[in-house]
Design a protein around this motif. Sequence first.
Motif, PDB file in Angstrom:
ATOM      1  N   UNK A  38       0.828  -1.209   0.000  1.00 29.80           N
ATOM      2  CA  UNK A  38       0.000   0.000   0.000  1.00 29.80           C
ATOM      3  C   UNK A  38       0.862   1.258   0.000  1.00 29.80           C
ATOM      4  N   UNK A  39       0.231   2.391  -0.215  1.00 33.42           N
ATOM      5  CA  UNK A  39       0.899   3.688  -0.076  1.00 33.42           C
ATOM      6  C   UNK A  39       1.564   3.780   1.278  1.00 33.42           C
ATOM      7  N   UNK A  40       2.820   4.220   1.287  1.00 31.24           N
ATOM      8  CA  UNK A  40       3.492   4.438   2.561  1.00 31.24           C
ATOM      9  C   UNK A  40       4.038   3.181   3.211  1.00 31.24           C
ATOM     10  N   UNK A  45      11.340   3.663  -0.010  1.00 31.13           N
ATOM     11  CA  UNK A  45      12.428   3.702   0.975  1.00 31.13           C
ATOM     12  C   UNK A  45      13.348   2.498   0.782  1.00 31.13           C
ATOM     13  N   UNK A  46      12.771   1.339   0.486  1.00 34.99           N
ATOM     14  CA  UNK A  46      13.595   0.146   0.264  1.00 34.99           C
ATOM     15  C   UNK A  46      14.515   0.357  -0.948  1.00 34.99           C
ATOM     16  N   UNK A 195       5.686  -1.422  -7.650  1.00 34.39           N
ATOM     17  CA  UNK A 195       4.459  -1.060  -8.371  1.00 34.39           C
ATOM     18  C   UNK A 195       3.264  -0.995  -7.432  1.00 34.39           C
ATOM     19  N   UNK A 196       2.372  -0.041  -7.715  1.00 38.72           N
ATOM     20  CA  UNK A 196       1.058  -0.057  -7.056  1.00 38.72           C
ATOM     21  C   UNK A 196       0.070  -0.819  -7.913  1.00 38.72           C
ATOM     22  N   UNK A 235      -5.027  -6.133  -2.551  1.00 40.76           N
ATOM     23  CA  UNK A 235      -4.218  -5.268  -3.428  1.00 40.76           C
ATOM     24  C   UNK A 235      -4.692  -5.176  -4.879  1.00 40.76           C
ATOM     25  N   UNK A 236      -5.633  -6.033  -5.275  1.00 39.61           N
ATOM     26  CA  UNK A 236      -5.974  -6.037  -6.691  1.00 39.61           C
ATOM     27  C   UNK A 236      -7.439  -5.672  -6.924  1.00 39.61           C
TER      28      UNK A 236
END
Length: 238
Positions: A38-40, A45-46, A195-196, A235-236
Motif C-alpha cells: 500500500x501507499x506508505x 524507501x527500500x 508497483x502499485x 491489493x488487486x
Amino acid sequence: MSIGLAIENLHAGYGPATVLEDVSLTVNAGDIVAIVGANGAGKSTLLNTIAGLVPASSGRMRFGDTDIAATRADALPRKGLVLVPEGGRLFPFMTVRENLEVGGFSRRKSADFSTWLDEVMDLFPILRERQGQLAGSLSGGERQMCAIARAVMSQPDLIMLDEPSVGLSPKLAHEVLGLVQTLRDTKDVTVILVEQNVGEALAVSDQAHVLDHGRIVRSGPAAELADDPAIQKAYMGL
Ligand code: ATP
C-alpha cells in the motif's frame, strides 16, 4: 550472466523514524522481482536504501561481490546497480538523445557507444523518433521509457524501477511493463519492480514480496501471489 542481490535484517528510515523493519530478501540474477504494498508501506524507501540514498541503520546488503552499505551511492552504477526513481527525473531541457548520452557516461562494458545507443533505441523505437525532442516535452509513457532507457545505457546488471506505470493509462502501463520483460529477456538484466499496479506487476514478475508497514509479510512466486484470494482482495480490488 548478471549477479544477484541479498538483503539481510535491514532497518532504515529517516532520522528517528524507522520505516524498514528487519527486511530480508534475495533477488536471483535474471529474475524480475516485484515489491508491492500500500501507499506508505516503504517500497520507495527500500529502493532508495539499496541505492544508497537513504542510510541503513543496520543489516547487510550485498550485490554480487559488492557490500552495498560500504559503497557510495554514486559508485553503484559502475558496479552495475541503477535506480530509476519515481517520475523518471529526466533532464527536461536536454533532448532525448542527450539524456541517453548522459546515461551512457557510466557505461561499464566496452561496447561501442553508438552501437549500444542503437541497440537501446531498438528496444524503445519511440525514442529514436523523438531523439531530437526536449525530454520535458515527452508524454508520460515516453518519459518513463526514456528514463528506463537512460538507465539501460549504463549497461546495468540490476535495474530498480520505482513505479514505472504511475500516471499512465492501463494500455500504456501494460506496454511499459511489457518492455520491462523484454528488457530482462534481451539485455540480461535483473529487475526489481516497485508497483502499485499489483496485477500487472505480478503478471510480468517471477518472484514477489509484499511490504506492509515496513515489513515483508509475504514472499513467493509472483504467479502464486496473483492467484491468492487474500492478495487479490487486499491489493488487486478483486
Ligand atoms: P508510495 O507508494 O506512496 O510512494 P511507498 O511504499 O513507496 O509509498 P515510502 O515512500 O517508502 O512508501 O514511505 C514510507 C514512509 O516513510 C511513509 O510514512 C513516508 O511518509 C515516510 N517517508 C518517505 N520519505 C521520507 C522522507 N524523505 N523523510 C521522512 N519521512 C519519509
